[in-house]
Design a protein around this motif. Structure first.
Motif, PDB file in Angstrom:
ATOM      1  N   GLN A 148       0.796  -1.226   0.000  1.00 13.63           N
ATOM      2  CA  GLN A 148       0.000   0.000   0.000  1.00 13.63           C
ATOM      3  C   GLN A 148       0.834   1.284   0.000  1.00 13.63           C
ATOM      4  N   MET A 149       2.124   1.209  -0.357  1.00  8.88           N
ATOM      5  CA  MET A 149       2.936   2.422  -0.343  1.00  8.88           C
ATOM      6  C   MET A 149       3.936   2.428  -1.477  1.00  8.88           C
ATOM      7  N   MET A 150       4.286   3.637  -1.897  1.00 11.18           N
ATOM      8  CA  MET A 150       5.396   3.834  -2.829  1.00 11.18           C
ATOM      9  C   MET A 150       6.476   4.579  -2.062  1.00 11.18           C
ATOM     10  N   VAL A 151       7.707   4.111  -2.192  1.00 16.50           N
ATOM     11  CA  VAL A 151       8.814   4.668  -1.425  1.00 16.50           C
ATOM     12  C   VAL A 151       9.956   5.022  -2.368  1.00 16.50           C
ATOM     13  N   VAL A 152      10.554   6.170  -2.160  1.00 16.39           N
ATOM     14  CA  VAL A 152      11.798   6.521  -2.831  1.00 16.39           C
ATOM     15  C   VAL A 152      12.908   6.467  -1.789  1.00 16.39           C
ATOM     16  N   ILE A 153      14.007   5.813  -2.155  1.00 14.45           N
ATOM     17  CA  ILE A 153      15.170   5.700  -1.278  1.00 14.45           C
ATOM     18  C   ILE A 153      16.355   6.338  -1.996  1.00 14.45           C
ATOM     19  N   ALA A 154      17.062   7.206  -1.296  1.00 15.75           N
ATOM     20  CA  ALA A 154      18.264   7.834  -1.853  1.00 15.75           C
ATOM     21  C   ALA A 154      19.406   7.616  -0.873  1.00 15.75           C
ATOM     22  N   ASN A 155      20.510   7.116  -1.397  1.00 11.15           N
ATOM     23  CA  ASN A 155      21.708   6.947  -0.582  1.00 11.15           C
ATOM     24  C   ASN A 155      22.926   6.979  -1.502  1.00 11.15           C
ATOM     25  N   ALA A 156      24.095   6.762  -0.953  1.00 14.62           N
ATOM     26  CA  ALA A 156      25.330   6.860  -1.730  1.00 14.62           C
ATOM     27  C   ALA A 156      25.414   5.811  -2.833  1.00 14.62           C
ATOM     28  N   HIS A 157      24.525   4.812  -2.802  1.00 12.78           N
ATOM     29  CA  HIS A 157      24.546   3.738  -3.790  1.00 12.78           C
ATOM     30  C   HIS A 157      23.561   3.973  -4.939  1.00 12.78           C
ATOM     31  N   GLY A 158      22.707   4.986  -4.822  1.00 13.71           N
ATOM     32  CA  GLY A 158      21.798   5.281  -5.916  1.00 13.71           C
ATOM     33  C   GLY A 158      20.435   5.765  -5.468  1.00 13.71           C
ATOM     34  N   ILE A 159      19.529   5.808  -6.446  1.00 10.19           N
ATOM     35  CA  ILE A 159      18.125   6.168  -6.227  1.00 10.19           C
ATOM     36  C   ILE A 159      17.305   4.922  -6.515  1.00 10.19           C
ATOM     37  N   PHE A 160      16.450   4.553  -5.573  1.00 10.02           N
ATOM     38  CA  PHE A 160      15.644   3.344  -5.711  1.00 10.02           C
ATOM     39  C   PHE A 160      14.174   3.674  -5.476  1.00 10.02           C
ATOM     40  N   GLY A 161      13.311   2.945  -6.172  1.00 10.87           N
ATOM     41  CA  GLY A 161      11.879   3.071  -5.972  1.00 10.87           C
ATOM     42  C   GLY A 161      11.303   1.737  -5.549  1.00 10.87           C
TER      43      GLY A 161
END
Length: 198
Positions: free
Chosen positions: A109-122
């Protein structure tokens, strides 16, 4: 209901979000009235932002803290982490995983964006994991943000500046997004920079 963006350019990754919360179709909570209007939270070396119910924010923070082994640095690591999180979300936080009868898997039930030194992830509701090479946006203002970032990406601008342009476009045209925005940046890890050029 939001505008959340992440941009990778050069050795910088930026994640940015608007600050408006929307209740139903007719009420909004602006940053000046909300003590906790920042939609981005930090977990370890990663920044995360969620599109969906406002309840997801504290739920995901709590579930991640309870999970002993987690990896937010790669597509596979994030998939394994969210697979382990799903039963915790159901059993410990009372997630209702039903969406459409035709869905092949239960939804988070959620969409998440993750940002860190390894990249951008969805992370998408069925635990589909994407890694983005340039930029991405989620939320109700995403189409405006994507268009603005596309137009700006080849200009002499930093990842942070492009992310800010994306959120501003979302806030300008989406009724469920409003300034001020929050922005965080990280430097790309050496191994992640080599992967992109290989």
């Amino acid at each position: 209901m939001t505008t959340i963006v992440a941009v990778r350019k050069g050795n910088q990754i930026a994640i940015a979000a608007d600050s408006q919360t929307t209740f139903g179709d007719d009420q909004k909570l602006l940053a000046g009235y909300d003590c906790f209007h920042n939609k981005i939270f930090q977990h370890g070396d990663s920044y995360l932002a969620i599109s969906g119910s406002a309840a997801h924010d504290l739920v995901l923070q709590g579930a991640l803290k309870e999970l002993k082994k987690k990896d937010l640095t790669s597509r596979k690591g994030i998939f394994d982490t969210f697979r382990k999180l799903h039963p915790k979300l159901k059993d410990g936080f009372y997630l209702r995983p039903e969406e459409d009868e035709e869905d092949p898997y239960e939804s988070s039930q959620m969409m998440v964006v993750i940002a860190n030194a390894h990249g951008i992830f969805g992370v998408y509701p069925m635990r589909e994991i994407y890694q983005f090479s340039r930029f991405w946006a989620i939320g109700s203002g995403r189409k405006f943000a994507m268009g603005a970032m596309f137009a700006a990406y080849e200009q002499d601008l930093s990842a942070r500046e492009i992310a800010e342009i994306g959120v501003r476009a979302g806030c300008e045209f989406d009724v469920n997004s409003c300034l001020p925005m929050t922005v965080y940046t990280v430097e790309v890890a050496e191994d992640a920079a080599k992967e992109k050029t290989a």
